[in-house]
Design an enzyme around this catalytic site. Structure first.
Site, PDB file in Angstrom:
ATOM      1  N   GLY A  88       0.832  -1.206   0.000  1.00  0.00           N
ATOM      2  CA  GLY A  88       0.000   0.000   0.000  1.00  0.00           C
ATOM      3  C   GLY A  88       0.864   1.253   0.000  1.00  0.00           C
ATOM      4  CB  ALA A 148      -9.322  -1.424  -9.701  1.00  0.00           C
ATOM      5  CB  ALA A 149      -4.785   0.242  -6.157  1.00  0.00           C
ATOM      6  N   GLY A 150      -4.576  -2.764  -7.059  1.00  0.00           N
ATOM      7  CA  GLY A 150      -3.797  -3.992  -7.253  1.00  0.00           C
ATOM      8  C   GLY A 150      -3.908  -4.489  -8.688  1.00  0.00           C
ATOM      9  CG  ASP A 151      -7.633  -5.627 -10.128  1.00  0.00           C
ATOM     10  OD1 ASP A 151      -7.110  -6.643  -9.637  1.00  0.00           O
ATOM     11  OD2 ASP A 151      -8.814  -5.295  -9.909  1.00  0.00           O
TER      12      ASP A 151
HETATM   13  O1  RIB Z   1     -10.008  -5.659  -7.514  1.00  0.00           O
HETATM   14  C1  RIB Z   1     -11.205  -4.962  -7.643  1.00  0.00           C
HETATM   15  C2  RIB Z   1     -12.283  -5.855  -8.172  1.00  0.00           C
HETATM   16  O2  RIB Z   1     -12.531  -6.874  -7.241  1.00  0.00           O
HETATM   17  C3  RIB Z   1     -13.607  -5.177  -8.397  1.00  0.00           C
HETATM   18  O3  RIB Z   1     -13.734  -4.636  -9.688  1.00  0.00           O
HETATM   19  C4  RIB Z   1     -14.624  -6.244  -8.081  1.00  0.00           C
HETATM   20  O4  RIB Z   1     -15.331  -6.706  -9.191  1.00  0.00           O
HETATM   21  C5  RIB Z   1     -13.857  -7.358  -7.397  1.00  0.00           C
HETATM   22  O5  RIB Z   1     -13.809  -8.466  -8.111  1.00  0.00           O
END
Ligand code: RIB
Length: 309
Positions: A228, A256-259
């Site tokens: 973080g 969605a920061a991790g994504d």
């Molecule tokens: O990482 C964020 C995501 O986790 C969100 O978009 C939600 O759909 C969950 O799956």
């Protein structure tokens, strides 16, 4: 010229996002700050992050399931608009598209997510042709854990055995069988995931120690543990380790920061030429991308474009 091809195998959700000053007590009704819907799912977010953070020489495809409801129909259009190949996303009859209820606290930007898997989990119980999701043409294959664990493990092994670079982001965290790590090239996880996957959610080991433990379990290239606001630690199989500091920014929403981070890193992997790779530089790029996402509201909506960095 196409330099690299990324395939993301994972979830496609619709997010219902509530922003609130605080989480209500049991039995309490609370007037919240706002409510929005948007596309999400860790898989689709990561595919979108790849597409937005890559230049034209990286191709991105998404593989997963949606339902045959309104959300499912709209999803194809959304992915196409991002330039993502969605031809291997299955629209399943009689299934609902996955959804996530997300609660974001106003002050901290911290999120709580409740995920209903729906079509994401619609696979035959025993291995069958529908379990085979790895496209032949991919160079880098990205996984998370919003699909059934057995299906993910099946495809990780297949991807690795066919020479792809496997990037695993084990979220939501789950203990992985010990023999899985030999099929993972890059393991990207946050601190709590790193403890849960190690089978010890109250682990006293430092992130640096945990990163080395995962390499010893068999991870082939690098382990990255994100912290973080404290940045991240990493360790590579070549014996290099270090830290990357986080950007100091005003956090409004960490969803969605991790994504975004995983997508940004996957793009750098896909652009690797002749095996040359600067882990630290790639991690700095992914960190910068993630720092942009936390300054905006929403999941997919908050993922930055290359030009924003
Ligand atoms: O990482 C964020 C995501 O986790 C969100 O978009 C939600 O759909 C969950 O799956």
């Amino acid at each position: 010229m196409v330099q690299g091809r990324i395939a993301v195998i994972g979830s496609l959700n619709v997010d219902f996002i509530t922003r609130t000053p605080r989480v209500p007590e049991g039995g309490e009704t609370l007037t919240v700050t706002s409510f929005d819907t948007g596309f999400g799912g860790k898989g689709a977010n990561q595919a979108v992050a790849c597409a937005r953070l890559a230049d034209k020489d990286v191709k991105v495809s998404m593989i997963g399931n949606v339902g045959d409801d309104l959300f499912g129909n709209d999803y194809f259009e959304a992915l196409n608009k991002e330039g993502i190949d969605a031809s291997k996303v299955r629209k399943l009859k009689g299934q609902k598209t996955g959804i996530a209820n997300i609660v974001v606290e106003d002050n901290s930007g911290e999120n709580r997510i409740m995920f209903a898997s729906h079509a994401n989990y619609a696979f035959s119980e025993k291995p069958s042709a529908e379990w085979d999701m790895v496209p032949e043409e991919a160079d880098v294959v990205v996984f998370q854990l919003e699909l059934p664990l057995a299906v993910v493990l099946h495809n990780i092994e297949k991807a690795s055995k066919s020479g792809k670079h496997v990037l695993m982001n084990p979220a939501p965290a789950s203990v992985l069988p010990e023999n899985t790590y030999q099929y993972i090239d890059t393991l990207v996880m946050n601190q709590s995931e790193s403890a849960i996957c190690a089978g010890d959610s109250r682990s006293l080991a430092s992130p640096e120690e945990l990163a080395v433990q995962y390499l010893k379990k068999g991870v082939k290239d690098a382990v990255v543990i994100t912290l973080g606001g404290e940045g991240l630690v990493y360790a590579t199989a070549a014996g290099v380790s270090g830290r990357v500091a986080a950007q100091r920014v005003q956090v409004v929403d960490t969803t969605a920061a991790g994504d975004t981070f995983a997508g940004g890193y996957a793009v750098q992997l896909a652009k690797r030429v002749n095996g040359q790779f600067d882990h630290k530089q790639a991690l700095e790029f992914a960190t910068l991308a993630a720092s942009k996402s936390v300054q905006k509201h929403g999941a997919m909506a908050a993922i930055p474009y290359l030009g924003d960095l």
